[in-house]
Write a protein that holds these residues in place. Structure first.
Motif, PDB file in Angstrom:
ATOM      1  N   LYS A  46       0.696  -1.172  -0.076  1.00 43.93           N
ATOM      2  CA  LYS A  46      -0.300  -0.151  -0.078  1.00 43.93           C
ATOM      3  C   LYS A  46       1.011   1.167   0.210  1.00 43.93           C
ATOM      4  N   ILE A  47       0.463   2.191  -0.885  1.00 47.33           N
ATOM      5  CA  ILE A  47       1.262   3.598  -1.093  1.00 47.33           C
ATOM      6  C   ILE A  47       0.203   4.647  -0.830  1.00 47.33           C
ATOM      7  N   GLY A  48       0.852   5.634  -0.318  1.00 49.52           N
ATOM      8  CA  GLY A  48      -0.159   6.916  -0.621  1.00 49.52           C
ATOM      9  C   GLY A  48      -0.831   7.207   1.098  1.00 49.52           C
ATOM     10  N   GLU A  49      -1.475   8.402   0.654  1.00 48.78           N
ATOM     11  CA  GLU A  49      -2.557   8.765   1.670  1.00 48.78           C
ATOM     12  C   GLU A  49      -3.768   9.151   1.045  1.00 48.78           C
ATOM     13  N   PRO A  50      -4.624   8.487   0.813  1.00 46.33           N
ATOM     14  CA  PRO A  50      -4.882   7.024   1.625  1.00 46.33           C
ATOM     15  C   PRO A  50      -3.985   6.183   1.074  1.00 46.33           C
ATOM     16  N   ALA A  51      -3.876   4.998   1.906  1.00 43.30           N
ATOM     17  CA  ALA A  51      -2.958   4.154   1.281  1.00 43.30           C
ATOM     18  C   ALA A  51      -3.929   3.164   0.153  1.00 43.30           C
ATOM     19  N   ARG A 138       8.495  11.702  -2.406  1.00 45.13           N
ATOM     20  CA  ARG A 138       8.344  10.956  -0.937  1.00 45.13           C
ATOM     21  C   ARG A 138       6.818  10.675  -0.458  1.00 45.13           C
ATOM     22  N   ASP A 139       6.454   9.482   0.131  1.00 44.77           N
ATOM     23  CA  ASP A 139       5.433   9.281   0.520  1.00 44.77           C
ATOM     24  C   ASP A 139       5.455   8.129   1.558  1.00 44.77           C
ATOM     25  N   LYS A 140       4.056   7.709   1.829  1.00 43.82           N
ATOM     26  CA  LYS A 140       3.861   6.653   2.920  1.00 43.82           C
ATOM     27  C   LYS A 140       3.993   5.153   2.076  1.00 43.82           C
TER      28      LYS A 140
END
Length: 375
Positions: A46-51, A138-140
């Protein structure tokens, strides 16, 4: 593990921000896909916000992690192309996620001093069968349902080509597990103490699936065979230099059972047709013999038929070792691909500069998707 075969523009690498325990840790992931017909072995993250979920093709031969994405037109000043994938494209909406040109990791990635006025880190990269260009952001990044990591630099691919692809691809990008770069996944995980050992272990099962461990040796048995580590690469199939390929093909043909006849199947260079349609390599295994690769250290890799054969969509049996000479970027190099290492635990120990393999545990071990700590 799969050879890259696309031209990509844009990527995303991530930077870890959250504190992580300093104990010996590891990451374990389920693997899906198959050598054939998928041509990909991939992990879902999972990547990003929201994931959001993305399937990343696991590649031990490259360092950079990326997903296909859509970006504002201001960042793509020409017609951009993405292949069809199962998940929605990653959307780069927040331009603050872009890494500036003067960032030290950008300077390392592009090998250029950087431009103070450029707020973007653009790059170009050549793979064996493809090239890529794009932006560093950059990301989650989430490894599992309960372990979210605010994470490093990755790349956003917005102009991508995948030669030979028909229909929807099972993968949305690449999970680069190669070493030697600060922008690579392994280096970033080690920097943030998510893992403390530069070790990768994986199992790819004949048929489909498998599992991957990052930061831990999944198998330390005395039955493990070790050889010196050369230049890592990732490929689905195995490639031999001209002489080795010719010798191997001649040996296989000389011992081949008479019920099979050579047939021009579009799936591979060399295929055989049988008295009926085949659905599994195990149906034709008795008709072929085991091959052996002998390394300079006198280590021997036994390759049973199921590790050098595949069944085509037409139900024919095909030789999954290819001539490197027909792929100019390979030259006279020999490349052992995922097909040959199926049903083995394969260990890449960068600290010891060794690659090892073991036959047991691959089928019997249960995969899991966790970030674990051994306290």
């Amino acid at each position: 593990m799969a050879a890259r075969s696309a031209s990509v523009t844009g990527f995303v690498l991530l930077l870890l921000l959250l504190p992580v325990p300093s104990s010996s840790s590891h990451v374990k992931l389920n693997l899906r896909g198959s050598v054939y017909p998928d041509g990909y072995i991939y992990a879902t993250m999972k990547i990003g916000e929201p994931a959001l979920e993305y399937n990343l093709d696991v590649d031990t031969g490259s360092t950079l992690t990326w997903v296909q994405c859509s970006v504002p037109k201001t960042l793509c000043n020409r017609q951009c192309h993405t292949w069809r994938q199962q998940h929605p494209l990653y959307h780069l909406v927040n331009l603050k996620k872009l890494v500036p040109s003067m960032d030290p990791l950008c300077v390392e990635l592009v090998r250029h001093p950087g431009n103070p006025s450029d707020k973007r880190c653009g790059y170009n990269l050549d793979y064996v069968f493809e090239s890529t260009e794009g932006y560093l952001i950059r990301d989650k990044f989430t490894f599992s349902s309960n372990e979210e990591i605010e994470f490093f630099y990755r790349r956003c691919g917005y102009n991508n080509y995948q030669p030979g692809l028909h229909g929807t691809s099972p993968v949305d990008g690449v999970l680069g597990l190669g070493r030697g770069s600060s922008v690579g996944l392994i280096s970033q995980l080690m920097k943030e103490n998510v893992i403390t050992k530069d070790v990768i272990s994986h199992c790819i099962r004949v048929g489909a699936g498998g599992f991957l461990s990052i930061g831990e040796n999944m198998h330390s048995s005395v039955d493990t065979t070790w050889v010196d580590m050369g230049s890592d690469d990732g490929a689905t199939y195995t490639y031999f230099d001209a002489e080795s390929y010719k010798m191997t093909v001649n040996a296989v043909k000389a011992s081949l059972h008479g019920s099979l006849v050579e047939f021009g199947d579009p799936a591979m260079h060399l295929c055989w047709k049988g008295p009926h349609i085949y659905r599994s390599v195990y149906e034709v295994k008795p008709l072929f013999k085991t091959l052996s690769l002998v390394f300079p250290q006198q280590a021997t890799l036994e390759i049973p038929p199921e590790n050098y054969l595949m069944i085509s969509r037409l139900g024919n049996v095909c030789f999954a070792i290819l001539p490197a000479a027909e792929y100019h970027s390979l030259g006279d190099n020999n490349l052992i691909g995922a097909v040959t290492m199926q049903d083995r635990i394969v260990i890449y120990d960068t600290e010891a500069r060794k690659i090892g393999w073991a036959h047991d545990l691959c089928r019997t071990s249960e995969p899991e998707s966790v970030i674990g700590s051994r306290l």
